[in-house]
Design a protein around this motif. Structure first.
Motif, PDB file in Angstrom:
ATOM      1  N   ARG A   1       0.823  -1.212   0.000  1.00 61.64           N
ATOM      2  CA  ARG A   1       0.000   0.000   0.000  1.00 61.64           C
ATOM      3  C   ARG A   1       0.859   1.266   0.000  1.00 61.64           C
ATOM      4  NH1 ARG A   1      -4.154   1.759   4.825  1.00 61.64           N
ATOM      5  NH2 ARG A   1      -4.767   3.766   3.948  1.00 61.64           N
ATOM      6  N   GLY A   2       1.837   1.323   0.901  1.00 63.89           N
ATOM      7  CA  GLY A   2       2.658   2.522   0.985  1.00 63.89           C
ATOM      8  C   GLY A   2       3.466   2.769  -0.275  1.00 63.89           C
ATOM      9  N   LYS A   3       4.111   1.721  -0.806  1.00 65.44           N
ATOM     10  CA  LYS A   3       4.921   1.870  -2.010  1.00 65.44           C
ATOM     11  C   LYS A   3       4.060   2.278  -3.207  1.00 65.44           C
ATOM     12  CE  LYS A   3       8.342  -1.640  -0.674  1.00 65.44           C
ATOM     13  NZ  LYS A   3       8.935  -2.952  -1.043  1.00 65.44           N
ATOM     14  N   LEU A   4       2.922   1.633  -3.321  1.00 63.72           N
ATOM     15  CA  LEU A   4       2.078   1.896  -4.483  1.00 63.72           C
ATOM     16  C   LEU A   4       1.477   3.297  -4.437  1.00 63.72           C
ATOM     17  CD1 LEU A   4       0.732   0.823  -7.061  1.00 63.72           C
ATOM     18  CD2 LEU A   4      -1.130  -0.022  -5.626  1.00 63.72           C
ATOM     19  N   LEU A   5       0.985   3.698  -3.264  1.00 64.79           N
ATOM     20  CA  LEU A   5       0.350   5.010  -3.160  1.00 64.79           C
ATOM     21  C   LEU A   5       1.321   6.139  -3.489  1.00 64.79           C
ATOM     22  CD1 LEU A   5      -1.949   4.642  -0.016  1.00 64.79           C
ATOM     23  CD2 LEU A   5      -2.631   4.779  -2.406  1.00 64.79           C
ATOM     24  N   ALA A   6       2.600   5.940  -3.176  1.00 68.27           N
ATOM     25  CA  ALA A   6       3.589   6.968  -3.504  1.00 68.27           C
ATOM     26  C   ALA A   6       3.666   7.193  -5.004  1.00 68.27           C
ATOM     27  CB  ALA A   6       4.959   6.573  -2.954  1.00 68.27           C
ATOM     28  N   GLN A   7       3.547   6.106  -5.776  1.00 69.29           N
ATOM     29  CA  GLN A   7       3.570   6.235  -7.235  1.00 69.29           C
ATOM     30  C   GLN A   7       2.235   6.728  -7.780  1.00 69.29           C
ATOM     31  OE1 GLN A   7       5.922   5.987  -9.699  1.00 69.29           O
ATOM     32  NE2 GLN A   7       7.310   6.038  -7.927  1.00 69.29           N
ATOM     33  N   LEU A   8       1.135   6.248  -7.225  1.00 72.09           N
ATOM     34  CA  LEU A   8      -0.180   6.673  -7.707  1.00 72.09           C
ATOM     35  C   LEU A   8      -0.393   8.166  -7.506  1.00 72.09           C
ATOM     36  CD1 LEU A   8      -2.488   3.778  -6.421  1.00 72.09           C
ATOM     37  CD2 LEU A   8      -1.369   4.003  -8.638  1.00 72.09           C
ATOM     38  N   ALA A   9       0.206   8.714  -6.447  1.00 73.48           N
ATOM     39  CA  ALA A   9       0.029  10.134  -6.141  1.00 73.48           C
ATOM     40  C   ALA A   9       0.916  11.032  -7.001  1.00 73.48           C
ATOM     41  CB  ALA A   9       0.313  10.390  -4.666  1.00 73.48           C
ATOM     42  N   ALA A  10       1.884  10.444  -7.705  1.00 71.48           N
ATOM     43  CA  ALA A  10       2.778  11.247  -8.543  1.00 71.48           C
ATOM     44  C   ALA A  10       2.025  11.757  -9.773  1.00 71.48           C
ATOM     45  CB  ALA A  10       3.976  10.407  -8.976  1.00 71.48           C
ATOM     46  N   PRO A  11       2.346  12.973 -10.232  1.00 73.70           N
ATOM     47  CA  PRO A  11       1.685  13.501 -11.437  1.00 73.70           C
ATOM     48  C   PRO A  11       1.851  12.569 -12.639  1.00 73.70           C
ATOM     49  CG  PRO A  11       2.907  15.238 -10.314  1.00 73.70           C
ATOM     50  CD  PRO A  11       3.279  13.959  -9.643  1.00 73.70           C
ATOM     51  N   VAL A  12       3.055  11.983 -12.765  1.00 74.17           N
ATOM     52  CA  VAL A  12       3.321  11.016 -13.835  1.00 74.17           C
ATOM     53  C   VAL A  12       4.017   9.808 -13.207  1.00 74.17           C
ATOM     54  CG1 VAL A  12       4.439  10.564 -16.049  1.00 74.17           C
ATOM     55  CG2 VAL A  12       3.576  12.865 -15.531  1.00 74.17           C
ATOM     56  N   PRO A  13       3.278   8.735 -12.928  1.00 71.38           N
ATOM     57  CA  PRO A  13       3.896   7.559 -12.320  1.00 71.38           C
ATOM     58  C   PRO A  13       4.993   6.990 -13.216  1.00 71.38           C
ATOM     59  CG  PRO A  13       1.500   7.430 -12.210  1.00 71.38           C
ATOM     60  CD  PRO A  13       1.828   8.580 -13.105  1.00 71.38           C
ATOM     61  N   ASP A  14       6.042   6.505 -12.596  1.00 65.16           N
ATOM     62  CA  ASP A  14       7.138   5.880 -13.327  1.00 65.16           C
ATOM     63  C   ASP A  14       6.758   4.435 -13.641  1.00 65.16           C
ATOM     64  OD1 ASP A  14       9.485   4.522 -14.078  1.00 65.16           O
ATOM     65  OD2 ASP A  14      10.739   5.886 -12.922  1.00 65.16           O
ATOM     66  N   PRO A  15       6.605   4.071 -14.906  1.00 60.26           N
ATOM     67  CA  PRO A  15       6.131   2.717 -15.236  1.00 60.26           C
ATOM     68  C   PRO A  15       7.065   1.626 -14.743  1.00 60.26           C
ATOM     69  CG  PRO A  15       6.959   3.822 -17.206  1.00 60.26           C
ATOM     70  CD  PRO A  15       6.889   4.856 -16.115  1.00 60.26           C
ATOM     71  N   VAL A  16       8.372   1.898 -14.731  1.00 57.05           N
ATOM     72  CA  VAL A  16       9.335   0.897 -14.278  1.00 57.05           C
ATOM     73  C   VAL A  16       9.167   0.648 -12.779  1.00 57.05           C
ATOM     74  CG1 VAL A  16      11.781   0.341 -14.015  1.00 57.05           C
ATOM     75  CG2 VAL A  16      10.975   1.487 -16.092  1.00 57.05           C
ATOM     76  N   VAL A  17       9.015   1.725 -12.026  1.00 60.37           N
ATOM     77  CA  VAL A  17       8.850   1.593 -10.578  1.00 60.37           C
ATOM     78  C   VAL A  17       7.510   0.932 -10.248  1.00 60.37           C
ATOM     79  CG1 VAL A  17       8.719   2.829  -8.387  1.00 60.37           C
ATOM     80  CG2 VAL A  17      10.324   3.583 -10.146  1.00 60.37           C
ATOM     81  N   VAL A  18       6.444   1.334 -10.962  1.00 61.50           N
ATOM     82  CA  VAL A  18       5.126   0.741 -10.729  1.00 61.50           C
ATOM     83  C   VAL A  18       5.165  -0.761 -11.004  1.00 61.50           C
ATOM     84  CG1 VAL A  18       2.744   0.651 -11.529  1.00 61.50           C
ATOM     85  CG2 VAL A  18       3.843   2.864 -11.178  1.00 61.50           C
ATOM     86  N   ALA A  19       5.735  -1.141 -12.143  1.00 61.79           N
ATOM     87  CA  ALA A  19       5.797  -2.561 -12.496  1.00 61.79           C
ATOM     88  C   ALA A  19       6.639  -3.340 -11.490  1.00 61.79           C
ATOM     89  CB  ALA A  19       6.365  -2.723 -13.899  1.00 61.79           C
TER      90      ALA A  19
END
Length: 361
Positions: free
Chosen positions: A250-268
């Motif tokens: 949850r914590g890791k994912l929400l940090a990316q979801l809240a970004a204006p442009v999520p990093d696809p490499v980090v999300v994956a």
């Protein structure tokens, strides 16, 4: 009788008093049974784990119990008929569901194998005379997973159900049923319980989830409420969230979801690490973990949309990301390749696209 694809019976309530929530549904069923109008075809829809199957089994007990009158809506829960219903072995109870290794309910479960068409299966068995009582109850689980051919096989049975039979279809939403199916059923919508009822139901799910543990954890009301909110009422997802399976994610994912442009490499990478931590090979466990992720993402994007709407604005990128996340649920149900799904999802979140590829996604 069509038993080949019936699910093993979970722990169902023995009486209506043990069913959490859904008071208005109990009232509606009691009125219908009392007036002798409970017949034909019913469609139960609602989030997974909300109580649809438990209600269907209680209806079966009510109708098939020969100790107490059906109109009292008070099956004894102890007579041979009630015990057989709860065990899934009553001869006048028909159950068919999607096999775990199939993406759809197989046609033979509905109308029998090729060499015995209309001589076996759900549609055949529902027309047989009751063996023990005055009525039969036929429950079709996983109605979301009927293809058009399978749904068409049901139509005549739903149009003209036997007078001594009650047919119950169970799905998650009306939109996943063909219009021809919906039009021939009385729909009963199950709303996920909230507050004390929601926490009580979730505790029941957690008790079954932890039944093999000698000293199961004690869950606080705050933990349960948080899991219910994140899961949007899906009790299966809420159970896994409350158990702590998805806490770090949850914590890791929400940090990316809240970004204006999520990093696809980090999300994956975040998604794949979580899936691998759950299981590297077992597809059902990995699909369940992906559903947890989507539940977290859906609630996040809904919250953002609510917040921007209160300010009089509309965030199209967030809307597209929410639509894309909801689309993932359908792809999971269709047993899409998980590696491909993760990569496409991460890329689409970055691009803020819905992922609509002409019906493929």
């Amino acid at each position: 009788m069509a038993k080949s694809s019936s699910p093993p019976p979970p722990a169902f309530p023995a009486t209506w008093d043990q069913l959490v929530g859904h008071d208005w549904i109990q009232t509606a069923l009691k009125i219908a049974i009392g007036k002798g109008r409970l017949g034909g075809s019913l469609l139960f829809v609602g989030s997974p784990g909300v109580g649809k199957t438990a209600t269907a089994m209680l209806v079966a007990q009510t109708v098939l119990c020969r100790k107490n009158k059906s109109s009292d809506l008070n099956p004894c829960g102890t007579c041979p008929d009630c015990v057989q219903v709860r065990a899934g072995t009553h001869p006048d109870l028909i159950q068919v569901s999607k096999p775990a290794d199939r993406t759809l309910i197989p046609l033979e479960a509905l109308i029998g194998p090729v060499d015995a068409r209309l001589q076996e299966g759900f549609c055949h068995d529902v027309h047989l005379r009751p063996m023990q009582g005055a009525r039969k109850v036929a429950i079709l689980h996983d109605a979301d997973f009927l293809n058009e051919e399978g749904a068409n096989c049901l139509l005549k049975t739903l149009e003209e159900p036997p007078s001594n039979a009650l047919i119950i279809l169970i799905g998650t939403s009306e939109q996943k049923q063909l219009p021809t199916i919906r039009s021939r059923c009385q729909t009963m919508r199950f709303v996920s319980p909230t507050g004390d009822d929601g926490r009580t139901l979730l505790r029941q799910h957690l008790a079954r989830y932890n039944e093999a543990i000698d000293d199961p954890p004690n869950y606080s009301d705050e933990t349960l409420s948080d899991a219910l909110e994140l899961s949007a009422g899906d009790m299966q997802v809420a159970t896994r969230l409350a158990s702590g399976q998805s806490g770090e994610l949850r914590g890791k994912l929400l940090a990316q979801l809240a970004a204006p442009v999520p990093d696809p490499v980090v999300v994956a990478r975040c998604i794949n690490e979580h899936l691998d931590s759950v299981s590297k090979k077992e597809a059902p466990l990995r699909r369940a973990a992906m559903r947890d992720l989507c539940a977290i993402a859906v609630q996040h994007y809904r919250g953002v949309l609510r917040s921007t709407a209160l300010q009089g604005n509309f965030d199209e990128a967030t809307r597209n990301r929410l639509d894309r996340t909801l689309r993932v649920f359908r792809e999971i149900d269709r047993s899409a390749n998980m590696n491909t799904l993760v990569d496409c999802y991460a890329t689409d979140l970055t691009l803020a696209t819905t992922g609509d590829r002409g019906g493929i996604g």
